[in-house]
Design an enzyme around this catalytic site. Structure first.
Site, PDB file in Angstrom:
ATOM      1  N   THR A 189      49.854 -52.586 -77.829  1.00 52.28           N
ATOM      2  CA  THR A 189      49.456 -53.891 -78.037  1.00 52.28           C
ATOM      3  C   THR A 189      49.066 -54.260 -79.141  1.00 52.28           C
ATOM      4  OG1 THR A 189      48.635 -53.507 -75.637  1.00 52.28           O
ATOM      5  CG2 THR A 189      47.886 -55.461 -76.821  1.00 52.28           C
ATOM      6  N   HIS A 190      49.979 -54.094 -80.093  1.00 49.89           N
ATOM      7  CA  HIS A 190      49.843 -54.357 -81.483  1.00 49.89           C
ATOM      8  C   HIS A 190      51.185 -55.631 -81.784  1.00 49.89           C
ATOM      9  CE1 HIS A 190      48.490 -49.916 -81.959  1.00 49.89           C
ATOM     10  NE2 HIS A 190      47.924 -50.738 -81.240  1.00 49.89           N
ATOM     11  N   ASN A 191      50.764 -56.707 -81.271  1.00 49.20           N
ATOM     12  CA  ASN A 191      51.682 -57.804 -81.694  1.00 49.20           C
ATOM     13  C   ASN A 191      51.066 -58.439 -82.614  1.00 49.20           C
ATOM     14  OD1 ASN A 191      50.763 -57.733 -78.356  1.00 49.20           O
ATOM     15  ND2 ASN A 191      52.939 -57.802 -78.739  1.00 49.20           N
ATOM     16  N   GLN A 240      55.340 -52.873 -83.611  1.00 52.45           N
ATOM     17  CA  GLN A 240      55.051 -51.508 -84.107  1.00 52.45           C
ATOM     18  C   GLN A 240      56.131 -50.670 -83.557  1.00 52.45           C
ATOM     19  OE1 GLN A 240      50.979 -50.698 -84.757  1.00 52.45           O
ATOM     20  NE2 GLN A 240      52.404 -50.073 -86.205  1.00 52.45           N
TER      21      GLN A 240
END
Ligand SMILES: Cc1cc2nc3c(=O)[nH]c(=O)nc-3n(C[C@H](O)[C@H](O)[C@H](O)COP(=O)(O)OP(=O)(O)OC[C@H]3O[C@@H](n4cnc5c(N)ncnc54)[C@H](O)[C@@H]3O)c2cc1C
Ligand code: SF4
Lengths: 588, 263
Positions: free
Chosen positions: A514-516, A347
């Site tokens: 925490t947008h993996n 992101q």
């Protein structure tokens, strides 16, 4: 010695958002379900107690309830010419641990992706021609459409009780909502949150510029709500201890508030906590999973046979489990062949900081999803032709918290200590706000996940290696977005503004999101995807994978709304098709 | 999960004798119902079925720091830390500084807990000598080692460059110059990075000044009062309902208000 346990119908790895939903629904389908979770049991009354919860040092800074890198971490580098090193202290992202997973300490910004996001490649080429596609990209259409997912977005939002205002119901634009969103069957289950003073200014300024602001959809509930599972929630108090904390008020949608109270009452459900699944076991020919192996809190190894294995371990750890179990062909960045670990994306974050005179923004009156947003520059809602990049961003003015160890902005150039710093930190706290752009990241040949050749975990297994950097397309997009943000900040009446360009190269130290995404992507072609359109492994059909690792590339939104919709979508296929006739749901 | 954490927080700076095997986490005791199921399956995992496995008040509260004495620092080290943090956040017309707010006690107690030993972090080698700036923390030195070695290097530097004097005895101006040089990394200590020491003290000072007073710093919520943070009130619906109004209530901490006689 591995000891073998009695067979179960379903073994679920991880009891966070996706695992808890799967467990509840499959128990209700009559199956015997065991969920194996590596962290401890956690719930509101005990672990998110109001007498201990609002503690910034313990939770936000020392990461008390997060995964500890000592238990599992990754190595990282920006490109494949470098040597990856372990992430020793979490920074850029913060994986969860324990029952509830990251779903217990997330912010709760709960979006649907836009219809165009699901057919990004086709849409870009149709509208702009091949020339717009960035160099080295591996952008893929999703194998399902927004319309197909709509009922499952709806289901997830009603389980969570999301607070928001619809912008498009059955094709009719609704005043006050997001006019760019895909058509939805009905409005959100609860009304939008109230907004703060800064959001008032933002909405007014943006509307004055011809943009379309709206209160963003929130899993911090505006009002009391009882969901279809019979779980009850209370209104959010804007406590400001939201992201990185469990909620003491039963106001933040989480597995604890929305699913677990119903799940533990299912007689055929069992959870085993403090047990780390180390691999999925396969039949001799490698074509079927026979169960999982896990290590319990005493270091003993157990084999849990199961007919169906669901990886719900959070995107990144799903990828590692696939690699360690030998399911699917690992991606080789050199040849471009293989699929597991392919299309890792993330992101972007950019924007503008705005300093005002004589205001009281009261940043501590905040919630994880409090904020106003606009989608005029997201996805393909604007003409990309003149800009030469693909992708977009949601633009937001928000207060997630005003907690002072981590939140005490000062104008650039302020000393970092001494009386001058003290004066600046005091003067700025009440009169600063931020207009931020959370942007999409495309998938590229150069960004991927594989196993590290050097570093091992405590059990002696290789860590996963992340090779990632922002590519020119993302840098261009994010920096253009930062200028849009600055223009809005100025229109809000800021006395001074500061533009925040994308931080490059990607750096593991500052928290980003925490947008993996990616690594076990869903697709129509087994050569470029790990999972078919029902999130079922092409290679081992009794393994399904849930989470953002399934995204072919990332959109300009937080992922969990789509993660939840995909979970219910896959569940529907499991219940209606797979259980009737176990096997591959899509023929190769 | 919490028993080991609790003991770790209370522990002196000696490294924990028992290291949880693969989690760095401690264990929660079992319920009778859970234990029963365990024997039937033969597994030693925590098994949860049919009931929520909680008992009231199981969440472990942190142990309040009691000021007085040092658990990690020597008296000389503590005096130097006091002198440094007094420059970082000085007492002035805006209110108390870090020194009067107990920040040295905060740092001392943090160093004796799991933070001080990087107990929760991945600390396996090899440790790279030349990591990329984007790769973050890569030093094998724990915070305890950073303070012990860094403060010794600072003492040696002062002795050599300020006529045998200690940091404590320097003029305010000299202290600030030295700290600014350390912050930039321009000052070279013998065998230790001056910047690493600066960063450790600066980070921990900000933590201590703004963390809940239960950890020994932020005495009387001085840090919170400086900026107008109301602490742990946990309900700001009235603020949202009254936009752009100054907030006038005093802050509250995990142990209550100063007026309640806690400290
Ligand atoms: C600080 C933070 C803020 C966030 N904010 C937002 C937001 O505002 N909006 C949004 O959309 N998303 C947000 N997210 C992301 C969101 O939390 C995740 O997308 C979501 O929780 C994913 O659900 P999941 O089921 O895939 O994983 P999780 O909910 O993380 O659950 C995975 C579970 O699997 C367990 N597990 C992992 N490996 C193993 C193993 N080997 N054996 C056994 N168990 C294992 C983990 O311990 C964990 O409990 C945020 C995340 C964080 C950390
Ligand atoms: S901000 Fe609201 S939802 Fe978030 S933790 Fe506080 S009360 Fe709960």
């Amino acid at each position: 010695m591995v000891r073998r346990l009695p067979r179960k119908d379903v073994a679920i790895v991880g009891l966070g958002w996706t695992g808890s939903i799967m467990a509840l629904e499959l128990c209700r389908s009559g199956l015997d379900v065991v969920a194996i979770e590596r962290g401890p049991w956690r719930d509101t009354a005990t672990d998110f107690n109001i007498g201990t919860a609002p503690d910034e040092l313990r939770y936000a800074v020392r990461h008390d309830i997060f995964l500890r890198t000592r238990q599992e971490t990754l190595t990282m580098r920006n490109n494949s010419s470098q040597t990856a090193l372990p992430i020793r202290r979490w920074g850029s992202f913060l994986p969860g641990n324990g029952v509830g997973g990251a779903g217990s300490h997330w912010n709760g910004q709960t979006w649907r992706f836009l219809p165009d996001d699901f057919r990004l490649r086709s849409k870009m080429i149709e509208r702009y021609g091949e020339g717009i596609m960035p160099e080295g990209n591996q952008i893929q259409d999703w194998p399902m459409s927004y319309d197909e997912l709509e009922p499952f977005y709806d289901k997830f939002e009603y389980v969570l009780g999301i607070s928001g205002k619809a912008g498009n119901i059955k094709g009719q634009t609704q005043a006050g909502g997001n006019p760019f969103e895909g058509s939805r069957e009905r409005d959100y289950p609860t009304p939008p949150m109230k907004q703060g003073y800064s959001q008032e200014l933002f909405m007014k300024a943006a509307a004055g510029m011809g943009l379309h602001p709206f209160p963003r959809p929130s899993a911090n509930l505006s009002s009391a709500y009882t969901n279809p599972y019979g779980c009850s929630m209370a209104p959010c108090t804007y406590c400001g201890f939201c992201e990185r904390f469990g909620c003491s008020n039963y106001s933040k949608s989480s597995p604890q508030t929305c699913v677990l109270p119903a799940l533990v009452r299912e007689p055929n459900f069992e959870a085993r906590t403090e047990c780390e699944v180390t691999k999925v076991t396969l039949s001799g020919d490698g074509k079927m999973a026979t169960g999982v192996v896990y290590v319990d809190a005493n270091g003993e190894e157990w084999e849990q046979p199961a007919d169906l294995v669901l990886l719900c371990a959070y995107g990144l750890f799903n990828v590692r489990l696939m690699l360690l179990s030998g399911i699917g062909k690992p991606y080789d960045a050199g040849t471009g062949e293989g699929v597991v670990g392919r299309n890792y994306a993330y992101q972007t974050g950019s924007g503008a900081t705005a300093f005002f005179d004589n205001v009281n923004f009261n940043p501590f009156a905040a919630a994880g999803s409090l904020g106003a947003a606009l989608d005029d520059y997201n996805s393909d809602n604007f003409d990309h032709g003149p800009h030469g990049f693909v992708g977009g961003a949601s633009i937001t003015n928000a207060y997630t918290n005003g907690r002072p160890i981590m939140y005490r902005p000062t104008p650039r150039g302020t000393p970092t200590w001494g009386s001058a710093w003290k004066k600046a930190v005091r003067e700025t706290y009440q009169r600063v706000t931020n207009v931020g752009a959370q942007g999409s990241v495309m998938s590229y040949r150069a960004n991927y996940l594989d196993l590290d050749p050097t570093y091992k975990d405590e059990l002696g297994r290789p860590l996963m290696r992340m090779t990632f950097d922002y590519q020119p397309n993302e840098i261009k997009m994010a920096n253009w977005m930062a200028e849009r943000c600055e223009a809005i900040a100025k229109a809000m009446g800021a006395k001074t503004t500061q533009i925040n360009r994308l931080n490059t190269p990607w750096n593991v130290v500052p928290y980003q999101s925490t947008h993996n995404t990616g690594g076990t992507v869903t697709g129509s072609d087994p050569k470029t995807s790990v999972l078919n359109r029902y999130l079922q492994s092409w290679d081992v059909p009794n393994v399904f994978v849930m989470g953002a690792s399934t995204f072919p590339q990332n959109a300009g939104y937080n992922p969990t709304g789509t993660v939840g919709a995909l979970t219910y979508w896959a569940l529907d296929a499991i219940q209606k098709k797979y259980l009737k006739s176990p096997g591959a749901l899509v023929q190769q | 999960m919490h028993t080991d954490d609790r003991s770790a927080m209370r522990a002196k700076f000696a490294p924990p004798t028992e290291t949880p095997r693969h989690s760095g986490m401690s264990r929660r005791s079992l319920l009778a119902t859970a234990a029963l199921l365990i024997t039937t399956t033969g597994a030693t995992a925590k098994v949860v079925t049919k009931v929520l496995p909680w008992r009231p008040n199981e969440a472990y509260p942190v142990t309040p720091v009691v000021p007085g004495g040092w658990l990690f620092f020597t008296a000389d080290e503590a005096a130097v830390v006091d002198a440094i943090i007094d420059r970082l956040i000085p007492a002035d017309e805006l209110g108390p500084g870090a020194k009067d707010s107990g920040v040295t006690t905060f740092i001392d107690r943090q160093l004796t807990g799991p933070y001080g030993g990087h107990d929760w972090l991945y600390m396996k080698g090899p440790f790279a000598t030349n990591p990329l700036p984007t790769q973050g923390l890569q030093s094998p030195l724990t915070p305890r080692q950073q303070y012990r070695q860094g403060l010794a290097a600072l003492a040696a530097y002062c002795k050599a460059n300020f006529g045998g004097r200690s940091f404590v005895d320097l003029s305010g101006e000299d202290k600030d110059k030295l700290l600014a040089g350390m912050e930039k990394g321009d000052i070279k200590f013998e065998g230790f990075s001056s910047r690493m020491l600066f960063n450790a003290v600066h980070t921990n000072t900000m933590e201590g000044f703004f963390a809940d007073p239960i950890y020994g710093g932020n005495k009387d919520m001085a840090g919170w009062k400086l900026i107008g943070f109301p602490g742990v009130r946990y309900d700001f619906r009235d603020v949202i309902d009254n936009p752009n109004k100054p907030y006038t209530l005093p802050p509250v901490s995990l142990q209550g208000q100063p007026a309640w006689g806690v400290r």
